[in-house]
Design a protein around this motif. Structure first.
Motif, mmCIF file in Angstrom:
data_model
loop_
_atom_site.group_PDB
_atom_site.id
_atom_site.type_symbol
_atom_site.label_atom_id
_atom_site.label_comp_id
_atom_site.label_asym_id
_atom_site.label_seq_id
_atom_site.Cartn_x
_atom_site.Cartn_y
_atom_site.Cartn_z
ATOM 1 N N TYR A 1 0.841 -1.191 0.000
ATOM 2 C CA TYR A 1 0.000 0.000 0.000
ATOM 3 C C TYR A 1 0.881 1.248 0.000
ATOM 4 O O TYR A 1 2.093 1.185 0.206
ATOM 5 C CB TYR A 1 -0.929 0.001 1.217
ATOM 6 C CG TYR A 1 -0.241 -0.252 2.539
ATOM 7 C CD1 TYR A 1 0.390 0.782 3.241
ATOM 8 C CD2 TYR A 1 -0.200 -1.524 3.096
ATOM 9 C CE1 TYR A 1 1.024 0.557 4.443
ATOM 10 C CE2 TYR A 1 0.436 -1.767 4.303
ATOM 11 C CZ TYR A 1 1.042 -0.727 4.975
ATOM 12 O OH TYR A 1 1.684 -0.964 6.165
ATOM 13 N N PHE A 2 0.247 2.397 -0.240
ATOM 14 C CA PHE A 2 0.988 3.648 -0.317
ATOM 15 C C PHE A 2 1.324 4.155 1.084
ATOM 16 O O PHE A 2 0.482 4.140 1.985
ATOM 17 C CB PHE A 2 0.173 4.700 -1.064
ATOM 18 C CG PHE A 2 0.403 4.687 -2.543
ATOM 19 C CD1 PHE A 2 1.089 5.711 -3.166
ATOM 20 C CD2 PHE A 2 -0.063 3.632 -3.329
ATOM 21 C CE1 PHE A 2 1.317 5.697 -4.528
ATOM 22 C CE2 PHE A 2 0.155 3.603 -4.685
ATOM 23 C CZ PHE A 2 0.851 4.635 -5.300
ATOM 24 N N MET A 3 2.547 4.615 1.236
ATOM 25 C CA MET A 3 3.006 5.225 2.475
ATOM 26 C C MET A 3 3.167 6.723 2.271
ATOM 27 O O MET A 3 3.052 7.226 1.145
ATOM 28 C CB MET A 3 4.335 4.597 2.901
ATOM 29 C CG MET A 3 4.269 3.100 3.124
ATOM 30 S SD MET A 3 5.894 2.357 3.453
ATOM 31 C CE MET A 3 6.657 2.501 1.824
ATOM 32 N N ALA A 4 3.432 7.444 3.357
ATOM 33 C CA ALA A 4 3.620 8.887 3.265
ATOM 34 C C ALA A 4 4.751 9.234 2.303
ATOM 35 O O ALA A 4 4.652 10.187 1.519
ATOM 36 C CB ALA A 4 3.897 9.466 4.653
ATOM 37 N N SER A 5 5.825 8.455 2.332
ATOM 38 C CA SER A 5 6.956 8.712 1.433
ATOM 39 C C SER A 5 6.552 8.558 -0.031
ATOM 40 O O SER A 5 7.070 9.275 -0.902
ATOM 41 C CB SER A 5 8.113 7.771 1.758
ATOM 42 O OG SER A 5 7.715 6.414 1.632
#
Length: 345
Positions: free
Chosen positions: A293-297
């Motif tokens: 999944y997408f992370m903040a980075s």
């Protein structure tokens, strides 16, 4: 706002001083955001589930269980890899109980979930009044699942879950408190700091499907939880400083005269910035947790990539875009990036 137009039609470029001032303000705002984030630890990891033993449940189990006090002393972390979720821990697990109600041999059959026991000492036994104190020195390796949505601004919770599959809550109930979980003050984990701890006791339930119907099994359970926060700025600087520098280089091309050789240089330099970002993405991947999944980075990287792509396309048609328009676009892009950091950090 100082804008240098080219010709009467307003086509031109942005003054370098204006761009540098915008970059400076943006850098200060990001520094303030990072500073404030250091006081706001985000831990999304949940506590390991444990069901509370109520009088109603005790009546359902039947019998009069023996109270066993449990505790853990964490001596060291020979391995602490929060990115991969692998840890090894040197610890002492101890029990205090009445030997007339439960034997030392039966107590010693405990284990930990999601753990590989590398070493385990023979029990150290000491009589304390009418009770028996039993201690086990252990080294265990854990594989834990974390929530990395806020990486690299994340904190994490380590749950050490002790269960006893050979005893039932009708025979033994685990009791403990926060004071029974102690972490050695000599532990030094680079980049991490322990900020909280918690102990929960109760029981766990397993339901099995058999030909004769559903079968239920109940086990005593104790969960020792340690909360950690990231300290230092090494990871943040390593990931985001190169992205910021590449963006600033691309943005500075708005100060190039779009007509003539400098116009070609603007297109070339902004295209190179896109290539640099894509190449640096592989470096970020090596530093990031392997999740789906997408992370903040990831969100921040995409914002930088889209911004550099926008600068590239604007430079392609630079001769038809006025200097004032480029100045406004520069401010908008910087505002979007700062807002993204503010929302995610």
């Amino acid at each position: 706002m100082q804008v240098l137009p080219r010709g009467e039609d307003g086509i031109g470029y942005v003054a370098p001083a204006f761009l540098l001032a915008g970059m400076g303000i943006m850098s200060i705002l990001l520094g303030v955001i990072f500073y404030q984030a250091s006081f706001n630890v985000k831990i999304r990891d949940l506590y390991a589930p444990v069901q509370t033993l109520t009088p109603k449940k005790l009546a359902y189990f039947g019998g009069t269980p023996s109270d066993v006090t449990v505790g853990m002393f964490v001596r060291d972390f020979p391995q602490f890899d929060a990115v991969r979720g692998t840890f090894s821990v040197d610890t002492t697990v101890w029990f205090l109980f009445d030997p007339r109600l439960v034997s030392i041999e039966r107590i010693g059959d405990f284990t930990f979930e999601r753990a590989e026991i590398l070493k385990r000492s023979e029990p150290y036994v000491r009589v304390v009044g009418n009770m028996v104190f039993v201690r086990y020195d252990m080294r265990m390796r854990f594989n834990m699942s974390f929530d990395y949505q806020d990486f690299p601004f994340d904190g994490h919770r380590l749950n050490f879950t002790m269960v006893h599959y050979f005893l039932s809550p009708a025979e033994v109930t685990f009791n403990s408190s926060r004071a029974n979980l102690v972490m050695s003050p000599d532990i030094n984990i680079p980049g991490w700091r322990n900020i909280d701890r918690r102990v929960a006791t109760g029981y766990s339930e397993e339901r099995l499907e058999t030909q004769d119907g559903k079968q239920e099994s109940f086990y005593p359970r104790a969960v020792f939880s340690l909360d950690f926060e990231r300290i230092g700025t090494r990871n943040i600087i390593s990931i985001f400083l190169p992205l910021l520098l590449v963006f600033f280089i691309a943005l500075f091309t708005f100060s190039f005269d779009p007509v003539g050789k400098m116009g070609v240089q603007a297109v070339t330099l902004s295209a190179t910035s896109i290539t640099a970002l894509i190449a640096y993405r592989f470096v970020i991947e090596n530093m990031s947790p392997p999740v789906g999944y997408f992370m903040a980075s990831d969100y921040i990287f995409l914002i930088f990539l889209v911004s550099c792509c926008a600068i590239f396309f604007i430079n392609i048609f630079g001769a038809y875009v006025s200097g004032i328009s480029k100045a406004i676009i520069a401010v908008v892009l910087e505002s979007i990036i700062v807002t993204t950091f503010f929302l995610l950090v």
